[in-house]
Scaffold this active site. Structure first.
Site, PDB file in Angstrom:
ATOM      1  N   PHE A  65      11.854  30.719  86.863  1.00  0.00           N
ATOM      2  CA  PHE A  65      13.095  29.975  86.687  1.00  0.00           C
ATOM      3  C   PHE A  65      14.178  30.902  86.152  1.00  0.00           C
ATOM      4  O   PHE A  65      14.035  31.474  85.076  1.00  0.00           O
ATOM      5  CB  PHE A  65      12.886  28.774  85.772  1.00  0.00           C
ATOM      6  N   VAL A  66      15.243  31.024  86.930  1.00  0.00           N
ATOM      7  CA  VAL A  66      16.327  31.940  86.547  1.00  0.00           C
ATOM      8  C   VAL A  66      17.586  31.165  86.179  1.00  0.00           C
ATOM      9  O   VAL A  66      17.836  30.082  86.703  1.00  0.00           O
ATOM     10  CB  VAL A  66      16.620  32.960  87.674  1.00  0.00           C
TER      11      VAL A  66
ATOM     12  N   ASP B 166      15.495  27.342  96.843  1.00  0.00           N
ATOM     13  CA  ASP B 166      14.159  27.310  96.249  1.00  0.00           C
ATOM     14  C   ASP B 166      13.220  26.669  97.277  1.00  0.00           C
ATOM     15  O   ASP B 166      12.771  27.327  98.201  1.00  0.00           O
ATOM     16  CB  ASP B 166      14.299  26.503  94.947  1.00  0.00           C
TER      17      ASP B 166
ATOM     18  N   ASP C 130      21.833  26.943  85.921  1.00  0.00           N
ATOM     19  CA  ASP C 130      21.581  26.298  84.626  1.00  0.00           C
ATOM     20  C   ASP C 130      20.137  25.870  84.451  1.00  0.00           C
ATOM     21  O   ASP C 130      19.355  25.804  85.407  1.00  0.00           O
ATOM     22  CB  ASP C 130      22.446  25.040  84.508  1.00  0.00           C
TER      23      ASP C 130
ATOM     24  N   GLY D 284      26.290  24.684  90.444  1.00  0.00           N
ATOM     25  CA  GLY D 284      25.640  25.988  90.352  1.00  0.00           C
ATOM     26  C   GLY D 284      26.354  27.123  91.071  1.00  0.00           C
ATOM     27  O   GLY D 284      26.329  28.255  90.619  1.00  0.00           O
TER      28      GLY D 284
ATOM     29  N   LYS E 105      14.606  32.282  96.749  1.00  0.00           N
ATOM     30  CA  LYS E 105      13.272  32.188  96.129  1.00  0.00           C
ATOM     31  C   LYS E 105      12.296  31.735  97.211  1.00  0.00           C
ATOM     32  O   LYS E 105      11.846  30.577  97.249  1.00  0.00           O
ATOM     33  CB  LYS E 105      13.339  31.160  94.988  1.00  0.00           C
TER      34      LYS E 105
ATOM     35  N   ARG F  90      24.915  28.431  82.116  1.00  0.00           N
ATOM     36  CA  ARG F  90      25.759  28.737  83.283  1.00  0.00           C
ATOM     37  C   ARG F  90      26.773  29.838  82.981  1.00  0.00           C
ATOM     38  O   ARG F  90      27.214  30.557  83.867  1.00  0.00           O
ATOM     39  CB  ARG F  90      26.546  27.487  83.716  1.00  0.00           C
TER      40      ARG F  90
ATOM     41  N   GLU G  16      25.705  28.568  98.234  1.00  0.00           N
ATOM     42  CA  GLU G  16      24.763  27.999  97.259  1.00  0.00           C
ATOM     43  C   GLU G  16      24.302  29.086  96.278  1.00  0.00           C
ATOM     44  O   GLU G  16      24.275  30.266  96.617  1.00  0.00           O
ATOM     45  CB  GLU G  16      23.573  27.398  98.047  1.00  0.00           C
ATOM     46  N   ASP G  17      23.934  28.675  95.080  1.00  0.00           N
ATOM     47  CA  ASP G  17      23.459  29.661  94.112  1.00  0.00           C
ATOM     48  C   ASP G  17      22.050  30.150  94.448  1.00  0.00           C
ATOM     49  O   ASP G  17      21.774  31.336  94.474  1.00  0.00           O
ATOM     50  CB  ASP G  17      23.523  29.098  92.675  1.00  0.00           C
TER      51      ASP G  17
HETATM   52  P1  IMP Z   1      15.774  23.454  96.345  1.00  0.00           P
HETATM   53  O1  IMP Z   1      16.200  22.133  96.898  1.00  0.00           O
HETATM   54  O2  IMP Z   1      14.367  23.394  95.802  1.00  0.00           O
HETATM   55  O3  IMP Z   1      15.976  24.605  97.304  1.00  0.00           O
HETATM   56  O4  IMP Z   1      16.596  23.738  95.064  1.00  0.00           O
HETATM   57  C1  IMP Z   1      17.885  24.025  95.060  1.00  0.00           C
HETATM   58  C2  IMP Z   1      18.477  23.690  93.719  1.00  0.00           C
HETATM   59  O5  IMP Z   1      17.510  23.680  92.656  1.00  0.00           O
HETATM   60  C3  IMP Z   1      19.465  24.756  93.378  1.00  0.00           C
HETATM   61  O6  IMP Z   1      20.727  24.407  93.840  1.00  0.00           O
HETATM   62  C4  IMP Z   1      19.382  24.784  91.884  1.00  0.00           C
HETATM   63  O7  IMP Z   1      20.263  23.828  91.367  1.00  0.00           O
HETATM   64  C5  IMP Z   1      17.991  24.354  91.534  1.00  0.00           C
HETATM   65  N1  IMP Z   1      17.124  25.499  91.239  1.00  0.00           N
HETATM   66  C6  IMP Z   1      16.044  25.906  91.908  1.00  0.00           C
HETATM   67  N2  IMP Z   1      15.490  26.984  91.343  1.00  0.00           N
HETATM   68  C7  IMP Z   1      16.253  27.274  90.284  1.00  0.00           C
HETATM   69  C8  IMP Z   1      16.190  28.301  89.287  1.00  0.00           C
HETATM   70  O8  IMP Z   1      15.340  29.188  89.251  1.00  0.00           O
HETATM   71  N3  IMP Z   1      17.179  28.242  88.345  1.00  0.00           N
HETATM   72  C9  IMP Z   1      18.159  27.320  88.324  1.00  0.00           C
HETATM   73  N4  IMP Z   1      18.248  26.352  89.232  1.00  0.00           N
HETATM   74  C10 IMP Z   1      17.301  26.331  90.203  1.00  0.00           C
END
Ligand code: IMP
Length: 178
Positions: free
Chosen positions: A151-152, A102, A158, A43, A130, A164, A98-99
């Protein structure tokens, strides 16, 4: 605009401008320290490529890829290292790139994993924050843009490996992933 995108949140030009500013901040903070940027694949690849070129201080790069079970629009909480870093980061200043953050579970896992290699410091740079979805407190040293709990995709992000390539970041139509 792609037919599965509801609306564009951040056009390419806006992303470029924000990254320029982030690059200046990082270059100022890490002056004379040559940070190692660790991109979280896949990502963050597009972001990493642009961010590194926005730096005026020398920097090295490496990649880590983690896997979480399932291809759902949320993180399950079961995370493992799919591809580890290859550089020796002991005593070095690391910035994880990181992208999106969340729930925070992925970044928490990565920071804990990297800490085992005794870096001098670990910073976190995320293009998107987020925060409404956060389950664990994560200190983001450099955040690009806040996003709401939708969801973006695009600019590296992706859904099931699609979107992507889009040069902008947009909200995916909910009917695509629900
Ligand atoms: P976390 O562990 O919940 O913080 O999620 C991190 C990972 O979830 C990111 O590196 C993304 O790969 C994926 N992710 C979370 N939200 C989104 C979104 O809105 N779009 C795309 N990927 C997301």
């Amino acid at each position: 605009m792609h037919r599965n995108i509801k609306s564009i949140l951040f056009p390419a030009k806006m992303i470029r401008k924000r990254i320029k500013t982030l690059g200046k901040e990082i270059s100022r903070d890490y002056k004379g320290r040559e940070p190692i940027l660790i991109g979280v694949a896949n990502g963050a690849l597009v972001f990493l490529a642009d961010l590194m070129r926005a730096l005026s201080c020398p920097a090295k790069i490496d990649l880590i890829r983690v896997g979480s079970y399932g291809q759902k629009a949320s993180t399950s909480g079961l995370i493992s290292v799919a591809k580890d870093i290859e550089m020796d980061i002991a005593g070095k200043n690391v910035i994880v790139v990181e992208d999106i953050i969340d729930t925070g579970l992925t970044m928490d896992f990565i920071v804990r994993h990297l800490q085992k290699n005794n870096p001098a410091s670990i910073g976190v740079c995320a293009l998107l924050d987020k925060s409404a979805a956060r389950k664990i407190n994560i200190k983001i040293n450099y955040a690009g843009f806040p996003v709401t709990n939708e969801f973006v995709v695009g600019y590296g992000l992706d859904y099931a490996e699609n979107y992507r390539h889009l040069p902008y970041i947009g909200i995916l139509k909910p009917e695509i992933y629900s």
